[in-house]
Design a protein around this motif. Structure first.
Motif, PDB file in Angstrom:
ATOM      1  N   HIS A 192       0.803  -1.224   0.000  1.00  0.00           N
ATOM      2  CA  HIS A 192       0.000   0.000   0.000  1.00  0.00           C
ATOM      3  C   HIS A 192       0.837   1.275   0.000  1.00  0.00           C
ATOM      4  N   GLY A 193       2.114   1.172   0.239  1.00  0.00           N
ATOM      5  CA  GLY A 193       2.972   2.355   0.212  1.00  0.00           C
ATOM      6  C   GLY A 193       2.681   3.370   1.295  1.00  0.00           C
ATOM      7  N   VAL A 194       2.115   2.923   2.427  1.00  0.00           N
ATOM      8  CA  VAL A 194       1.734   3.862   3.484  1.00  0.00           C
ATOM      9  C   VAL A 194       2.841   4.062   4.512  1.00  0.00           C
ATOM     10  N   SER A 195       3.906   3.291   4.405  1.00  0.00           N
ATOM     11  CA  SER A 195       4.991   3.357   5.375  1.00  0.00           C
ATOM     12  C   SER A 195       6.293   3.694   4.656  1.00  0.00           C
ATOM     13  N   PRO A 196       7.155   4.505   5.250  1.00  0.00           N
ATOM     14  CA  PRO A 196       8.420   4.825   4.588  1.00  0.00           C
ATOM     15  C   PRO A 196       9.260   3.575   4.371  1.00  0.00           C
ATOM     16  N   SER A 197       9.940   3.530   3.245  1.00  0.00           N
ATOM     17  CA  SER A 197      10.815   2.403   2.946  1.00  0.00           C
ATOM     18  C   SER A 197      12.028   2.430   3.863  1.00  0.00           C
ATOM     19  N   ALA A 198      12.786   1.339   3.842  1.00  0.00           N
ATOM     20  CA  ALA A 198      14.009   1.290   4.643  1.00  0.00           C
ATOM     21  C   ALA A 198      14.966   2.405   4.234  1.00  0.00           C
ATOM     22  N   ALA A 199      15.030   2.690   2.929  1.00  0.00           N
ATOM     23  CA  ALA A 199      15.906   3.768   2.449  1.00  0.00           C
ATOM     24  C   ALA A 199      15.423   5.126   2.938  1.00  0.00           C
ATOM     25  N   ASP A 200      14.099   5.347   2.897  1.00  0.00           N
ATOM     26  CA  ASP A 200      13.549   6.610   3.390  1.00  0.00           C
ATOM     27  C   ASP A 200      13.813   6.778   4.885  1.00  0.00           C
TER      28      ASP A 200
END
Length: 466
Positions: A275-283
């Motif tokens: 869902h893209g609701v959480s920042p990625s590990a890189a972010d």
């Protein structure tokens, strides 16, 4: 109104190391037999009867060595030196140089295995079973029978007490009790939530739906609806909420392919990737971690341990309106408790009776118990009645804090299973789950199949099953 509390979360980790009896011991003093010296004048017999068992002469002399992660503040050191000055004035209280979490566990295991025992030390609940199984910890049941803490065990959170017990024996006292909660940026979430505070019975699906609506990554200043993690203990809570398990009842076999377990891991995976609701590990690396991302105003809801609350309130200040919601409810109920730390007496302690009395004093003396509660790190005290002092201070800024975290966090008295192979198992979990949850590599079913197989291999080769 200032949002600076007496101690920060990092400070409290230092304080608690002294309340648990101290700091990281880089080296322990050689074993020594207690000695008794001249009489000590001006003894308050009533206080001595209240805080000691009467089995060790007040005139006993020696060096009391302690272990923990990170030293306490000067004020806390003075408090503990003062305790020895009052009850054992010929004893030297020896806190050791500063050290962190990782170095503590590397050091203390070597010391305990070599028989160079400190006199008292800190324990994280994940180490209770391995340490007790190896004989590193002294059972304290006889001491409790002789001089129990006030209102023991009824005035203590069961989960925190049980986390420092193993095979029917009590091995220590809880310093804190840390349920999960959802810290909320109200500037982001209030227009979506509508009513405040969030309902007590909001669900995993409610949380996800709100996160989807709050997420906006179209511009440079991205807003994510939800930050959470996948590490084993936290994922266990979600798994139980979905009705799944990690292991069978006696923790000798993996149960990770149950439908509820698969559904729980899929839920976390979908938050982190689908869902893209959480920042990625890189972010998150760019933000400086989940805490920094929330404090900077880029996260709508942070699903985390309630012991982050104090430092989050300080870091956020007046930059946005902050709130808190309870651990959500899953199809199988709410499982809000995550863990705690405590203190224990190493089996080779030179002064086990004094160690017990000192640890008990931190729970029983009203002034000391209140000091530790007020200067805590958001993880409530292990003693229930002390929690109100923590609540009153933080509710100046988060009026729903006590109900959301303290009351609803205690609904379930279930905690992560304790088992002797726990420390060997954690890296196995990370080996299978980090690629999936951090990088989106593979599928939930594949990762759980691999984790299940390696878990069963670990159990099959365990000394308790040979």
């Amino acid at each position: 109104m200032s949002r600076k509390f007496g101690l920060s979360r990092r400070d409290f980790l230092r304080v608690s190391s002294y309340a648990a009896a101290g700091a990281v011991a880089i080296a322990c003093v050689p074993a020594e037999a207690p000695t008794v010296v001249e009489e000590v004048a001006e003894v308050d017999l009533a206080r001595r009867a209240e805080f000691t068992m009467g089995t060790v002469p007040m005139e006993t002399a020696g060096t009391f060595v302690v272990n923990g992660w990170g030293p306490g503040t000067v004020a806390v050191q003075e408090q503990h030196h003062a305790w020895f000055a009052e009850f054992y004035p010929n004893m030297e209280f020896q806190p050791a140089p500063e050290g962190g979490w990782s170095s503590y566990w590397e050091t203390v295991v070597v010391l305990l295995a070599a028989g160079e025992h400190p006199d008292a030390a800190m324990i994280h609940f994940t180490r209770t079973a391995p340490f007790a199984d190896k004989g590193f910890m002294l059972p304290i049941d006889d001491y409790i029978d002789a001089l129990p803490p006030v209102d023991w065990p009824d005035d203590f959170h069961f989960t925190a007490v049980d986390n420092i017990a193993y095979k029917g024996k009590q091995y220590g006292f809880p310093i804190d009790w840390a349920p999960r909660a959802v810290l909320i940026n109200r500037d982001i979430m209030d227009p979506i939530l509508g009513d405040w505070p969030p309902p007590d019975d909001w669900t995993y699906q409610d949380l996800l739906d709100l996160a989807i609506e709050a997420t906006d990554t179209s511009g440079e200043d991205k807003t994510y609806g939800l930050a959470t993690g996948h590490w084993a203990i936290r994922q266990w809570n979600v798994t139980r909420g979905f009705g799944g398990h990690f292991f069978n009842e006696d923790v000798t076999q993996a149960n990770m392919l149950e439908p509820g377990t698969i559904e729980a891991f899929q839920y976390t995976y979908d938050i982190l990737h689908t869902h893209g609701v959480s920042p990625s590990a890189a972010d998150l690396e760019l933000f400086g971690g989940q805490f920094a991302a929330f404090a900077s105003g880029n996260i709508g809801m942070w699903w985390t341990l309630s012991d982050e609350t104090r430092s989050a309130v300080e870091a956020v200040g007046d930059s946005f309106r902050m709130g808190i919601g309870p651990e959500p409810v899953g199809p199988n109920g709410r499982f809000g408790f995550e863990g705690n730390v405590g203190w224990f007496i190493p089996s080779g302690s030179n002064f086990p009776e004094i160690a017990y009395e000192f640890m008990r004093w931190n729970l029983t003396d009203p002034d000391q118990a209140r000091f530790m509660a007020v200067n805590g790190f958001g993880g409530f005290p292990g003693r229930k009645s002390s929690g109100i002092w923590n609540v009153q201070e933080i509710e100046q800024f988060l009026p729903n804090y006590g109900h959301a975290a303290w009351v609803l966090g205690a609904e379930s008295e279930e905690h992560f299973p304790l088992f002797p192979e726990g420390q060997e198992w954690m890296p196995i979990y990370a080996q299978h789950m980090d690629p999936l949850m951090l990088e989106g590599v593979g599928s939930v079913e594949e990762a759980l199949e691999g984790l299940s197989a390696d878990t069963n291999e670990l159990f099959d080769n365990s000394v308790r099953n040979l």
